[in-house]
Write a protein that holds these residues in place. Structure first.
Motif, PDB file in Angstrom:
ATOM      1  N   VAL A  84     -75.329  43.898-114.605  1.00 38.22           N
ATOM      2  CA  VAL A  84     -75.482  45.040-113.883  1.00 38.22           C
ATOM      3  C   VAL A  84     -75.695  46.339-115.076  1.00 38.22           C
ATOM      4  N   ASN A  85     -76.752  47.119-114.838  1.00 38.34           N
ATOM      5  CA  ASN A  85     -77.149  47.975-115.549  1.00 38.34           C
ATOM      6  C   ASN A  85     -77.105  49.417-115.146  1.00 38.34           C
ATOM      7  N   ASN A  86     -76.673  50.334-115.966  1.00 34.89           N
ATOM      8  CA  ASN A  86     -76.899  51.768-115.785  1.00 34.89           C
ATOM      9  C   ASN A  86     -77.941  52.244-116.692  1.00 34.89           C
ATOM     10  N   LEU A  87     -79.320  52.240-116.162  1.00 36.28           N
ATOM     11  CA  LEU A  87     -80.184  52.551-116.916  1.00 36.28           C
ATOM     12  C   LEU A  87     -80.222  54.096-117.151  1.00 36.28           C
ATOM     13  N   THR A  88     -79.663  54.949-116.699  1.00 35.74           N
ATOM     14  CA  THR A  88     -79.496  56.328-117.244  1.00 35.74           C
ATOM     15  C   THR A  88     -78.756  56.410-118.519  1.00 35.74           C
ATOM     16  N   THR A  89     -77.646  55.668-118.535  1.00 32.89           N
ATOM     17  CA  THR A  89     -76.914  55.665-119.668  1.00 32.89           C
ATOM     18  C   THR A  89     -77.144  54.811-120.867  1.00 32.89           C
ATOM     19  N   GLY A  90     -78.218  53.759-120.397  1.00 29.64           N
ATOM     20  CA  GLY A  90     -78.544  52.577-121.056  1.00 29.64           C
ATOM     21  C   GLY A  90     -77.313  51.672-121.443  1.00 29.64           C
ATOM     22  N   GLU A  91     -76.505  51.460-120.617  1.00 28.53           N
ATOM     23  CA  GLU A  91     -75.389  50.605-120.694  1.00 28.53           C
ATOM     24  C   GLU A  91     -75.263  49.519-119.773  1.00 28.53           C
ATOM     25  N   PHE A  92     -74.804  48.346-120.137  1.00 27.96           N
ATOM     26  CA  PHE A  92     -74.972  47.196-119.224  1.00 27.96           C
ATOM     27  C   PHE A  92     -73.633  46.546-119.231  1.00 27.96           C
ATOM     28  N   ILE A  93     -73.166  45.673-117.921  1.00 25.73           N
ATOM     29  CA  ILE A  93     -72.145  44.748-118.095  1.00 25.73           C
ATOM     30  C   ILE A  93     -72.630  43.451-117.738  1.00 25.73           C
ATOM     31  N   LYS A  94     -72.522  42.417-118.659  1.00 27.02           N
ATOM     32  CA  LYS A  94     -73.158  41.188-118.509  1.00 27.02           C
ATOM     33  C   LYS A  94     -71.813  39.888-118.465  1.00 27.02           C
ATOM     34  N   VAL A  95     -72.031  39.218-117.430  1.00 26.74           N
ATOM     35  CA  VAL A  95     -70.919  37.815-117.371  1.00 26.74           C
ATOM     36  C   VAL A  95     -71.678  36.434-117.721  1.00 26.74           C
TER      37      VAL A  95
END
Length: 283
Positions: free
Chosen positions: A200-211
């Motif tokens: 799941v990405n927050n494209l605004t901040t360029g950060e993501f969480i990946k499992v």
């Protein structure tokens, strides 16, 4: 008239407002909160260099009067109920502030048991003054969503009206999410399988969480990004060890955020829900 509802962890509550027995007179600390400013100073430097700032704990003080015109015994009963609800040994209480059409909530801990002054003019046969002192370790006021937290959904390729929290339906789907609060706010993510290595990405901040894990159709992945409360669970069991090392427990920045999700599984059964509460620095 402003109204305050204080509820303890047992579900027992009292309402302070303009109705008997608990009349609200003043409340302080709902707007202002101290700021801790970090700076550094070099030798021979004029002034200092600003680094950062953090909000301190919020202290709320409430004054009011218990009033009854029927039976003096009701004053003692109201005192006892207030003491039960604000028993510090029960942990934090939820303070819900109703101000015209606006409703906000915050959690606080009673710094003392309720104070009932005994001086002249503070108590009588049918009344009793009271003072409450609460310390809120999390200084932000939050929205209260209740039913509006129910997710919207997509089914059979038909898009239904969006109601926050936002819901995704297809691999690579994007969705706009607006944080109307004053500061960044953590999110809770629910990922219903099937999925492979869900991200799941927050494209605004360029950060993501990946499992790094495969989810079956019956599996539910839940993630919380709140400071001090972070968790990753699959079907309620700890799954923190499956988190990709490059992941960031991102938050929604104030304003518009663009979110997306990815999976190595193209199943249209996959559902992703992202929910949050807006945070405000004051009322």
């Amino acid at each position: 008239m402003d109204r305050i509802v204080i509820t303890n962890q047992k579900g027992e509550s009292i309402t302070l407002g303009n109705q008997a027995p608990y009349f609200l007179e003043t409340i302080d600390g709902v707007g202002e909160v101290p700021v801790a400013i970090e700076s550094q100073k070099a030798p021979k430097q004029d002034g200092s260099t600003y680094l950062d700032n953090m909000l301190d704990n919020r202290a709320i003080s409430i004054e009011g009067t218990i009033i009854t015109k029927i039976d003096p015994a009701f004053v003692l009963e109201a005192r006892r109920k207030m003491q039960r609800v604000l028993n510090p040994k029960l942990g934090e209480v939820t303070i819900t502030y109703h101000q015209r059409d606006q409703v906000r909530e915050i959690k606080g801990l009673a710094e003392t048991t309720p104070v009932f002054p005994g001086g002249q003019g503070s108590k009588g046969l049918y009344y009793q003054k009271f003072l409450l002192h609460l310390l809120c370790h999390q200084p932000f006021w939050l929205d209260t969503f209740y039913e509006s937290r129910e997710m919207s959904y997509l089914m059979g390729g038909i898009k239904f009206k969006l109601i926050l929290p936002t819901v995704f339906s297809y691999r690579g789907f994007k969705r706009r999410a607006v944080n109307e609060g004053d500061v960044a706010t953590p999110v809770e993510i629910e990922f219903k399988g099937p999925a492979t290595n869900p991200t799941v990405n927050n494209l605004t901040t360029g950060e993501f969480i990946k499992v790094n894990r495969e989810l079956g159709e019956e599996d539910v992945l839940t993630i919380n990004t709140a400071f001090g409360q972070k968790y990753v669970r699959i079907n309620g069991q700890n799954a923190f060890h499956y988190i990709d090392l490059d992941s960031v427990f991102w938050q929604l920045v104030p304003g518009e955020n663009t979110l997306s999700y990815r999976s190595n599984n193209d199943s249209i059964k996959t559902r992703v829900t992202v929910k949050w509460k807006n945070r405000y620095v004051g009322l």
